[in-house]
Design an enzyme around this catalytic site. Structure first.
Site, PDB file in Angstrom:
ATOM      1  N   PHE A 138      52.514 -69.225 -94.411  1.00 31.28           N
ATOM      2  CA  PHE A 138      53.981 -69.310 -94.517  1.00 31.28           C
ATOM      3  C   PHE A 138      54.533 -67.903 -94.490  1.00 31.28           C
ATOM      4  CE2 PHE A 138      58.192 -69.407 -96.056  1.00 31.28           C
ATOM      5  CZ  PHE A 138      58.705 -70.593 -95.570  1.00 31.28           C
ATOM      6  N   ASP A 223      51.084 -59.849 -95.711  1.00 31.51           N
ATOM      7  CA  ASP A 223      52.376 -60.357 -96.167  1.00 31.51           C
ATOM      8  C   ASP A 223      52.263 -60.562 -97.684  1.00 31.51           C
ATOM      9  OD1 ASP A 223      54.588 -61.784 -96.965  1.00 31.51           O
ATOM     10  OD2 ASP A 223      54.581 -63.176 -95.276  1.00 31.51           O
ATOM     11  N   LYS A 252      61.210 -60.509-101.930  1.00 24.57           N
ATOM     12  CA  LYS A 252      61.392 -61.228-103.193  1.00 24.57           C
ATOM     13  C   LYS A 252      61.610 -60.315-104.405  1.00 24.57           C
ATOM     14  CE  LYS A 252      58.975 -65.405-101.681  1.00 24.57           C
ATOM     15  NZ  LYS A 252      60.026 -66.390-101.461  1.00 24.57           N
TER      16      LYS A 252
HETATM   17  N1  PXG Z   1      56.378 -64.615 -96.548  1.00 21.51           N
HETATM   18  C1  PXG Z   1      55.942 -65.298 -97.622  1.00 21.51           C
HETATM   19  C2  PXG Z   1      54.525 -65.145 -98.048  1.00 21.51           C
HETATM   20  C3  PXG Z   1      56.839 -66.111 -98.329  1.00 21.51           C
HETATM   21  O1  PXG Z   1      56.412 -66.788 -99.398  1.00 21.51           O
HETATM   22  C4  PXG Z   1      58.577 -65.488 -96.764  1.00 21.51           C
HETATM   23  C5  PXG Z   1      57.653 -64.697 -96.115  1.00 21.51           C
HETATM   24  C6  PXG Z   1      59.997 -65.525 -96.237  1.00 21.51           C
HETATM   25  O2  PXG Z   1      60.877 -64.922 -97.127  1.00 21.51           O
HETATM   26  P1  PXG Z   1      62.459 -65.271 -97.073  1.00 21.51           P
HETATM   27  O3  PXG Z   1      63.065 -64.258 -97.998  1.00 21.51           O
HETATM   28  O4  PXG Z   1      62.893 -65.101 -95.687  1.00 21.51           O
HETATM   29  O5  PXG Z   1      62.593 -66.684 -97.566  1.00 21.51           O
HETATM   30  C7  PXG Z   1      58.177 -66.218 -97.879  1.00 21.51           C
HETATM   31  C8  PXG Z   1      59.197 -67.115 -98.533  1.00 21.51           C
HETATM   32  C9  PXG Z   1      61.464 -71.860 -97.923  1.00 21.51           C
HETATM   33  C10 PXG Z   1      60.667 -71.151 -98.956  1.00 21.51           C
HETATM   34  O6  PXG Z   1      61.651 -73.057 -98.067  1.00 21.51           O
HETATM   35  C11 PXG Z   1      60.193 -69.871 -98.719  1.00 21.51           C
HETATM   36  C12 PXG Z   1      59.365 -69.259 -99.664  1.00 21.51           C
HETATM   37  C13 PXG Z   1      59.106 -69.903-100.833  1.00 21.51           C
HETATM   38  C14 PXG Z   1      59.598 -71.159-101.058  1.00 21.51           C
HETATM   39  C15 PXG Z   1      60.403 -71.788-100.132  1.00 21.51           C
HETATM   40  O7  PXG Z   1      61.895 -71.254 -96.943  1.00 21.51           O
HETATM   41  N2  PXG Z   1      58.757 -68.046 -99.457  1.00 21.51           N
END
Ligand code: PXG
Length: 405
Positions: A138, A223, A252
């Site tokens: 992810f 990441d 984050k």
């Molecule tokens: N890399 C990792 C490992 C993440 O957990 C992102 C990139 C993307 O970050 P942004 O700030 O663009 O969301 C994440 C995000 C969702 C969601 O539904 C995303 C995350 C956690 C929970 C829900 O988009 N992590």
């Protein structure tokens, strides 16, 4: 029904399935709903709120900078950006950083850096660069990032997808080795998969990936948007194996739970592929974000949040292991980044979260079977004891209901 919930359901796109609670205030590890009910936040906005809600030092940094200078774009230098990036580079052992806002933007930045480095430094023929990623990954929600997800739901009807990515089995270094070709520019990996369900790869995996990447002149890009900045008990999850990635993505918690702040960090040789006009963001690196980010990193070091996460995470996992419930099929974790795998034949992770919410504990399921526990790193042992007790009682309730039916 609460008007906050109704209005959000009516006017906000239904791109999430939130638990039915309307939050209106937060302080430390607690949040309160609009009726004044208190909840222990065991989710921390997916690790963005590691410093706790409304951390007084961060709020002070925000207010102070808000009154001084907020946004000027990167058309000008500011007195805040340089010191922020210097601190981030020194802490992570990287040479340079490119500031962005959200996690996905920083991942996009890493993808662009890897491709351009591939053409300009490694000599990959035009438009042939490949980036290897992992099953269960992810990395965000942009069109390019979903193109290399192996979750079909993230991609459905959003095509045509961006080419140039290969997916290999997460945790299998041999699969990486087989997938590398002379056109491979980078291997992009989460040291522990968060959205994948708190998946910890076998010991030595990252180290071996690092060696393979070095042997084949491939960039290792970590990441650490979710795993970084103390979440797993070290400053970076890569530190558990003594791995120093060629590119590092943070987000984050970098914004102290106050605002979106992300960055891509790398060695100079990689970052030098960016020249004026090749990449940017109106808000990336703004002085408000830089001031908050600087304070977030400073607090992390001064208050030893990574050490705290290691100690309390171990304690949390020990206590969870004492829960005797057939619903638990596995408990995984590193620092305060813990997943409880619920046996889907016996119960759903969503139901566990809903029942915990009713008792004043907020968490969220991931992948239908995992209850995620990632509290602010400022949580105390006593607060964790209370959380474990709620989890024990909820699992017992669910087991009783199951046996009675
Ligand atoms: N890399 C990792 C490992 C993440 O957990 C992102 C990139 C993307 O970050 P942004 O700030 O663009 O969301 C994440 C995000 C969702 C969601 O539904 C995303 C995350 C956690 C929970 C829900 O988009 N992590």
């Amino acid at each position: 029904m609460s008007s906050g919930l109704e209005l959000e359901n009516q006017y906000c796109a239904h791109n999430y399935h939130p638990l039915p609670v309307v939050l209106s205030r937060g302080e430390g590890v607690y949040v309160w709903d609009e009726n004044g009910k208190q909840y222990l936040d065991m989710m921390s906005a997916y690790s963005a709120v590691s410093h706790g809600h409304a951390n007084p030092r961060l709020v002070a940094a925000l207010k102070n900078q808000a009154e001084t200078l907020c946004i000027v774009s990167r058309a000008f230098y500011t007195d805040k950006l340089g010191p922020f990036l210097k601190l981030a580079c020194e802490l992570t052992g990287q040479d340079m950083a490119l500031p962005m806002n959200t996690g996905a933007e920083a991942v996009e930045t890493a993808v662009k850096a890897a491709r351009r480095w591939g053409y300009e430094s490694k000599g990959i023929p035009a438009d042939q660069a490949e980036i290897i990623v992992c099953t269960g990954n992810f990395h965000g929600r942009t069109t390019t990032i979903i193109s290399f997800s192996d979750e079909k739901e993230y991609q459905k009807n959003f095509g045509p997808l961006t080419p140039g990515f290969k997916v290999v089995q997460y945790g299998d270094a041999d699969a990486l080795e087989k997938a590398i070709t002379p056109n491979t520019a980078a291997f992009l990996v989460e040291p522990i998969q968060g959205e994948g369900g708190i998946v910890i790869p076998p010991a030595g995996y990252l180290k071996r990936c690092q060696q393979l990447c070095r042997d084949h002149n491939v960039l290792l890009i970590a990441d650490e948007i979710q795993t970084g900045l103390g979440r797993t008990g070290r400053l970076l999850a890569c530190d558990h194996e003594g791995v120093k990635p060629d590119g590092l993505i943070l987000g984050k918690a970098l914004g102290g739970g106050i605002m979106p702040v992300s960055m891509f960090l790398a060695k100079k040789e990689v970052m030098d592929i960016f020249v004026p006009g090749t990449h940017g963001s109106t808000f990336g690196g703004n002085p408000l974000a830089a001031a908050v980010g600087t304070e977030a990193l400073t607090i992390l070091v001064e208050e030893q949040l990574a050490e705290r996460s290691a100690e309390l995470g171990q304690y949390l996992v020990e206590q969870l292991h004492r829960i005797d419930s057939p619903l638990i099929s596995e408990i995984r974790g590193a620092g305060l980044f813990v997943g409880i795998e619920i046996d889907p034949a016996l119960g759903s992770a969503r139901e566990v979260c809903e029942r915990l919410m009713a008792r004043g504990l907020l968490s969220k399921e991931t992948h239908e079977t995992v209850v995620r526990l990632a509290p602010p790193l400022v949580v105390t042992r006593e607060q964790l004891d209370w959380a474990v007790e709620q989890i024990r009682e909820v699992l017992q309730e669910m087991d009783e209901v199951r046996l009675a039916s």
